[in-house]
Design an enzyme around this catalytic site. Structure first.
Site, PDB file in Angstrom:
ATOM      1  N   ARG A 121       0.851  -1.181   0.000  1.00 32.06           N
ATOM      2  CA  ARG A 121       0.000   0.000   0.000  1.00 32.06           C
ATOM      3  C   ARG A 121       0.886   1.230   0.000  1.00 32.06           C
ATOM      4  O   ARG A 121       1.908   1.282   0.695  1.00 32.06           O
ATOM      5  CB  ARG A 121      -0.945   0.011   1.210  1.00 32.06           C
ATOM      6  CG  ARG A 121      -2.051  -1.035   1.128  1.00 32.06           C
ATOM      7  CD  ARG A 121      -2.999  -0.806  -0.046  1.00 32.06           C
ATOM      8  NE  ARG A 121      -4.058  -1.790  -0.138  1.00 32.06           N
ATOM      9  CZ  ARG A 121      -4.025  -2.867  -0.917  1.00 32.06           C
ATOM     10  NH1 ARG A 121      -2.954  -3.115  -1.664  1.00 32.06           N
ATOM     11  NH2 ARG A 121      -5.057  -3.685  -0.958  1.00 32.06           N
ATOM     12  N   GLN A 180      -5.936   6.388  -5.429  1.00 31.80           N
ATOM     13  CA  GLN A 180      -6.004   5.595  -6.654  1.00 31.80           C
ATOM     14  C   GLN A 180      -7.351   5.839  -7.326  1.00 31.80           C
ATOM     15  O   GLN A 180      -8.376   5.672  -6.650  1.00 31.80           O
ATOM     16  CB  GLN A 180      -5.815   4.098  -6.344  1.00 31.80           C
ATOM     17  CG  GLN A 180      -4.414   3.802  -5.845  1.00 31.80           C
ATOM     18  CD  GLN A 180      -4.106   2.311  -5.746  1.00 31.80           C
ATOM     19  OE1 GLN A 180      -2.965   1.909  -5.850  1.00 31.80           O
ATOM     20  NE2 GLN A 180      -5.112   1.484  -5.525  1.00 31.80           N
TER      21      GLN A 180
END
Length: 385
Positions: free
Chosen positions: A284, A313
């Protein structure tokens, strides 16, 4: 019930009419003995694009035959997005780590009917787990479905960085033959020290795949591996990332995002790494400090950074990781190969079948259940409390 499914957009050229390969290899199961997803049946062709809007995870026929409503969208981030408009009366939200619909505390408050937040893939950090617990929402993911896919991407990224592959390939595309330019940053991985932050399913798979390259293997994890595994692979255990990274030429991050890992790779930790080390992050983005990574590449402290995870994202066009030097970034694709999609689509249906029938969801799929961390979630995550 209303199932709200957030998937990434179709290819710019349109949904595929043909595919590069005709089939997928048949796997007997996952390493370690966990079985593959076991839905009653599937309504898709393995190897087809399922994770985009038109693929619908192969769920429409199944859900509509059961009398449920399926809404599929890629519109999730802008003010007044379709996701936000449809959330108020949704019973189930399905999202992917590659195109996450961020289920914040505010969104939970606007979704009074929500009962299940399902990740088609692995990694549920886009869900506010504290809010899920407070609202009594079950959180589940298709554990292990794309772990090996991600591990393969990690190994590819390490080789890409160390061998300077991307700039060398660009020379060919540009019509050149600049050998000295290509090899001036190219090394062998043989003999290098590589360490993984976390040695769960992905981290351990990375170590196993790197062992034949005759690298020295290191790891750190909250849960130490069995002695026989350490001896088989020649692993060196370190109590923390801070203890491990000064010894490594390559560091790969394979940990979930939680309060203990958020911002872990900051200026201070990166400064303890070898000059010219490589950092690979397919876990992540927020485990690494965005600007600290840029500074380390610009100064030469890091020789390269690669991965496919960003925050947010999709990443905005001006995200500095798009233009920083010596990187090997991709969109979030490591766990969304067509092979992985067949598994996480099947696992999504398996979880939904259990949910609709009121039967227990597999323990390894559970992150939050019954108002607390459960199953895999109890092993991998922490709540802020």
């Amino acid at each position: 019930m209303k199932i709200l499914c957030v998937l990434y957009d179709d290819p710019v050229s349109g949904y595929p009419k043909t595919y590069a390969r005709d089939d997928l290899p048949e796997l007997p199961g996952y390493p370690g003995g966990q079985t593959l997803p076991t839905p009653s049946s599937v309504d898709f062709t393995p190897g087809h694009l399922l994770g985009s809007v038109s693929g619908e995870l192969g769920l429409r026929s199944f859900l509509e035959s059961q009398g449920h409503e399926l809404v599929v969208t890629s519109d999730k981030d802008r003010d007044g997005s379709e996701f936000d408009r449809r959330l108020a009366d949704a019973d189930v939200v399905i999202s992917q780590p590659f195109w996450p619909a961020y289920l914040t505390a505010e969104r939970f408050a606007r979704a009074p009917r929500l009962k299940l937040a399902l990740t088609a893939g692995i990694g549920s950090d886009h869900v506010d787990l504290d809010a899920a617990i407070a609202h009594g929402v079950t959180v589940a993911e298709v554990t292990y479905c794309n772990s090996i896919s991600v591990a393969e991407h990690v190994v590819m990224s390490i080789l890409n960085l160390v061998r300077n592959f991307v700039p060398s390939h660009q020379i060919v595309l540009d019509g050149g033959w600049n050998i000295a330019d290509a090899v001036a940053r190219s090394y062998d991985v043989e003999g290098m020290h590589v360490g993984t932050v976390a040695a769960g399913r992905i981290g351990l798979a990375v170590l196993k795949r790197l062992a034949p390259f005759d690298m020295h293997l290191h790891y750190t994890d909250r849960h130490r591996l069995p002695l026989e595994v350490e001896e088989e692979l020649g692993l060196t255990f370190h109590a923390s990332a801070a203890d491990m990274v000064p010894h490594c030429d390559v560091v790969t991050i394979n940990a979930p995002l939680h309060p203990e890992t958020e911002g872990l790779f900051d200026d201070e930790l990166i400064a303890t790494m070898k000059r010219g080390a490589y950092l690979v992050n397919t876990a992540r983005a927020r485990i690494a400090d965005r600007d600290a990574v840029v500074r380390a590449l610009q100064s030469g402290r890091l020789a390269g950074y690669a991965g496919d995870v960003w925050f947010p994202q999709p990443a905005p066009s001006d995200h500095p990781w798009r233009t920083m030097p010596n990187h090997g970034m991709t969109p979030h694709i490591s766990g969304s190969s067509l092979s992985a999609q067949a598994r996480y689509a099947a696992g999504t249906r398996e979880i939904l079948e259990s949910f609709f029938a009121g039967t227990p969801i597999r323990d390894e799929y559970l992150i939050v259940d019954g108002g607390k961390l459960a199953g895999t979630g109890a092993h991998s995550y922490a709540v802020r409390g």
